[in-house]
Design a protein around this motif. Structure first.
Motif, PDB file in Angstrom:
ATOM      1  N   SER A  63       0.839  -1.199   0.000  1.00 43.68           N
ATOM      2  CA  SER A  63       0.000   0.000   0.000  1.00 43.68           C
ATOM      3  C   SER A  63       0.877   1.254   0.000  1.00 43.68           C
ATOM      4  O   SER A  63       2.099   1.177   0.134  1.00 43.68           O
ATOM      5  CB  SER A  63      -0.887  -0.002   1.246  1.00 43.68           C
ATOM      6  OG  SER A  63      -0.079   0.059   2.407  1.00 43.68           O
ATOM      7  N   GLU A  64       0.238   2.397  -0.122  1.00 46.88           N
ATOM      8  CA  GLU A  64       0.972   3.669  -0.037  1.00 46.88           C
ATOM      9  C   GLU A  64       1.648   3.806   1.324  1.00 46.88           C
ATOM     10  O   GLU A  64       2.764   4.297   1.422  1.00 46.88           O
ATOM     11  CB  GLU A  64       0.034   4.860  -0.275  1.00 46.88           C
ATOM     12  CG  GLU A  64      -0.223   5.148  -1.730  1.00 46.88           C
ATOM     13  CD  GLU A  64       1.053   5.483  -2.497  1.00 46.88           C
ATOM     14  OE1 GLU A  64       1.881   6.285  -2.011  1.00 46.88           O
ATOM     15  OE2 GLU A  64       1.226   4.911  -3.584  1.00 46.88           O
ATOM     16  N   ARG A  65       0.964   3.364   2.356  1.00 45.86           N
ATOM     17  CA  ARG A  65       1.532   3.424   3.707  1.00 45.86           C
ATOM     18  C   ARG A  65       2.804   2.579   3.786  1.00 45.86           C
ATOM     19  O   ARG A  65       3.801   2.981   4.389  1.00 45.86           O
ATOM     20  CB  ARG A  65       0.504   2.939   4.715  1.00 45.86           C
ATOM     21  CG  ARG A  65       0.991   2.996   6.132  1.00 45.86           C
ATOM     22  CD  ARG A  65      -0.095   2.580   7.085  1.00 45.86           C
ATOM     23  NE  ARG A  65       0.419   2.615   8.437  1.00 45.86           N
ATOM     24  CZ  ARG A  65      -0.062   1.926   9.420  1.00 45.86           C
ATOM     25  NH1 ARG A  65      -1.112   1.152   9.233  1.00 45.86           N
ATOM     26  NH2 ARG A  65       0.467   1.998  10.621  1.00 45.86           N
ATOM     27  N   CYS A  66       2.757   1.414   3.178  1.00 48.08           N
ATOM     28  CA  CYS A  66       3.929   0.526   3.136  1.00 48.08           C
ATOM     29  C   CYS A  66       5.080   1.212   2.410  1.00 48.08           C
ATOM     30  O   CYS A  66       6.222   1.203   2.890  1.00 48.08           O
ATOM     31  CB  CYS A  66       3.560  -0.778   2.447  1.00 48.08           C
ATOM     32  SG  CYS A  66       4.964  -1.808   1.999  1.00 48.08           S
ATOM     33  N   ILE A  67       4.786   1.802   1.263  1.00 46.27           N
ATOM     34  CA  ILE A  67       5.827   2.466   0.465  1.00 46.27           C
ATOM     35  C   ILE A  67       6.440   3.624   1.249  1.00 46.27           C
ATOM     36  O   ILE A  67       7.662   3.796   1.260  1.00 46.27           O
ATOM     37  CB  ILE A  67       5.256   2.920  -0.890  1.00 46.27           C
ATOM     38  CG1 ILE A  67       4.906   1.686  -1.734  1.00 46.27           C
ATOM     39  CG2 ILE A  67       6.243   3.817  -1.631  1.00 46.27           C
ATOM     40  CD1 ILE A  67       4.143   1.993  -3.002  1.00 46.27           C
ATOM     41  N   GLU A  68       5.606   4.395   1.933  1.00 52.32           N
ATOM     42  CA  GLU A  68       6.134   5.489   2.759  1.00 52.32           C
ATOM     43  C   GLU A  68       7.012   4.953   3.880  1.00 52.32           C
ATOM     44  O   GLU A  68       8.039   5.547   4.219  1.00 52.32           O
ATOM     45  CB  GLU A  68       4.989   6.340   3.319  1.00 52.32           C
ATOM     46  CG  GLU A  68       4.291   7.185   2.273  1.00 52.32           C
ATOM     47  CD  GLU A  68       5.235   8.121   1.527  1.00 52.32           C
ATOM     48  OE1 GLU A  68       6.065   8.791   2.177  1.00 52.32           O
ATOM     49  OE2 GLU A  68       5.154   8.166   0.289  1.00 52.32           O
ATOM     50  N   GLY A  72      10.929   5.789   4.474  1.00 50.88           N
ATOM     51  CA  GLY A  72      11.407   6.287   5.763  1.00 50.88           C
ATOM     52  C   GLY A  72      12.538   5.439   6.322  1.00 50.88           C
ATOM     53  O   GLY A  72      13.511   5.962   6.864  1.00 50.88           O
ATOM     54  N   PHE A  73      12.422   4.128   6.156  1.00 47.62           N
ATOM     55  CA  PHE A  73      13.477   3.223   6.622  1.00 47.62           C
ATOM     56  C   PHE A  73      14.774   3.512   5.888  1.00 47.62           C
ATOM     57  O   PHE A  73      15.844   3.584   6.498  1.00 47.62           O
ATOM     58  CB  PHE A  73      13.050   1.765   6.415  1.00 47.62           C
ATOM     59  CG  PHE A  73      14.000   0.782   7.025  1.00 47.62           C
ATOM     60  CD1 PHE A  73      13.876   0.407   8.347  1.00 47.62           C
ATOM     61  CD2 PHE A  73      15.034   0.236   6.276  1.00 47.62           C
ATOM     62  CE1 PHE A  73      14.762  -0.495   8.920  1.00 47.62           C
ATOM     63  CE2 PHE A  73      15.920  -0.664   6.832  1.00 47.62           C
ATOM     64  CZ  PHE A  73      15.778  -1.029   8.158  1.00 47.62           C
ATOM     65  N   VAL A  74      14.688   3.696   4.576  1.00 47.49           N
ATOM     66  CA  VAL A  74      15.885   3.975   3.772  1.00 47.49           C
ATOM     67  C   VAL A  74      16.494   5.307   4.187  1.00 47.49           C
ATOM     68  O   VAL A  74      17.718   5.426   4.328  1.00 47.49           O
ATOM     69  CB  VAL A  74      15.546   3.953   2.263  1.00 47.49           C
ATOM     70  CG1 VAL A  74      16.692   4.495   1.436  1.00 47.49           C
ATOM     71  CG2 VAL A  74      15.203   2.541   1.828  1.00 47.49           C
ATOM     72  N   LYS A  75      15.669   6.304   4.433  1.00 44.00           N
ATOM     73  CA  LYS A  75      16.180   7.635   4.827  1.00 44.00           C
ATOM     74  C   LYS A  75      16.871   7.605   6.187  1.00 44.00           C
ATOM     75  O   LYS A  75      17.751   8.415   6.442  1.00 44.00           O
ATOM     76  CB  LYS A  75      15.042   8.647   4.826  1.00 44.00           C
ATOM     77  CG  LYS A  75      14.590   9.017   3.437  1.00 44.00           C
ATOM     78  CD  LYS A  75      13.453  10.010   3.479  1.00 44.00           C
ATOM     79  CE  LYS A  75      12.986  10.335   2.081  1.00 44.00           C
ATOM     80  NZ  LYS A  75      11.857  11.282   2.095  1.00 44.00           N
ATOM     81  N   ARG A  76      16.479   6.671   7.068  1.00 43.77           N
ATOM     82  CA  ARG A  76      17.141   6.564   8.380  1.00 43.77           C
ATOM     83  C   ARG A  76      18.551   6.019   8.248  1.00 43.77           C
ATOM     84  O   ARG A  76      19.359   6.125   9.172  1.00 43.77           O
ATOM     85  CB  ARG A  76      16.325   5.684   9.316  1.00 43.77           C
ATOM     86  CG  ARG A  76      15.161   6.420   9.947  1.00 43.77           C
ATOM     87  CD  ARG A  76      14.548   5.656  11.084  1.00 43.77           C
ATOM     88  NE  ARG A  76      13.912   4.422  10.679  1.00 43.77           N
ATOM     89  CZ  ARG A  76      12.678   4.319  10.209  1.00 43.77           C
ATOM     90  NH1 ARG A  76      11.940   5.391  10.069  1.00 43.77           N
ATOM     91  NH2 ARG A  76      12.187   3.138   9.872  1.00 43.77           N
ATOM     92  N   ASN A  77      18.849   5.394   7.101  1.00 39.46           N
ATOM     93  CA  ASN A  77      20.217   4.977   6.791  1.00 39.46           C
ATOM     94  C   ASN A  77      20.763   3.917   7.752  1.00 39.46           C
ATOM     95  O   ASN A  77      21.947   3.935   8.089  1.00 39.46           O
ATOM     96  CB  ASN A  77      21.128   6.203   6.792  1.00 39.46           C
ATOM     97  CG  ASN A  77      22.015   6.241   5.578  1.00 39.46           C
ATOM     98  OD1 ASN A  77      22.037   5.318   4.790  1.00 39.46           O
ATOM     99  ND2 ASN A  77      22.738   7.318   5.437  1.00 39.46           N
ATOM    100  N   VAL A  78      19.909   3.009   8.194  1.00 39.17           N
ATOM    101  CA  VAL A  78      20.332   1.915   9.073  1.00 39.17           C
ATOM    102  C   VAL A  78      20.174   0.616   8.294  1.00 39.17           C
ATOM    103  O   VAL A  78      19.081   0.300   7.841  1.00 39.17           O
ATOM    104  CB  VAL A  78      19.480   1.868  10.359  1.00 39.17           C
ATOM    105  CG1 VAL A  78      19.886   0.689  11.231  1.00 39.17           C
ATOM    106  CG2 VAL A  78      19.591   3.169  11.120  1.00 39.17           C
TER     107      VAL A  78
END
Length: 93
Positions: A63-68, A72-78
């Motif tokens: 879903s869109e929520r999943c994609i967001e 967000g996970f990628v932007k946290r850079n962990v």
């Protein structure tokens, strides 16, 4: 016996596809670090037909929520291995 075996096979397939999702996240994190476009690349992948199929097979609703959440996970850079290790240590504490 058959139901248990089929359930075990289904779980194994879900885990395999979940590993593909984790690998895609790690690739996107590397792209984010090197080029700054990892969040957008994971979003494009997750919205694609292949990405939606992999997510669904992993037991994740694409879903869109999943994609967001993926962005967000990628932007946290962990890296996923680090995040999973932290999550496991929180569970045992």
């Amino acid at each position: 016996m058959i139901n248990t075996n089929l359930n075990h096979t289904g779980d194994a397939h879900r885990k395999l596809f979940a590993a593909v999702v984790l690998a895609a996240l790690d690739d996107a994190i590397l792209d984010e670090q090197k080029r700054g476009n990892g969040a957008e690349s994971i979003a494009r992948w997750a919205a694609s037909r292949d990405g939606q199929t992999v997510l669904s097979c992993a037991g994740i609703t694409p879903s869109e929520r999943c994609i967001e959440g993926l962005k967000g996970f990628v932007k946290r850079n962990v890296r996923t291995s680090t995040a999973l290790t932290r999550a496991q240590s929180v569970k045992t504490a």
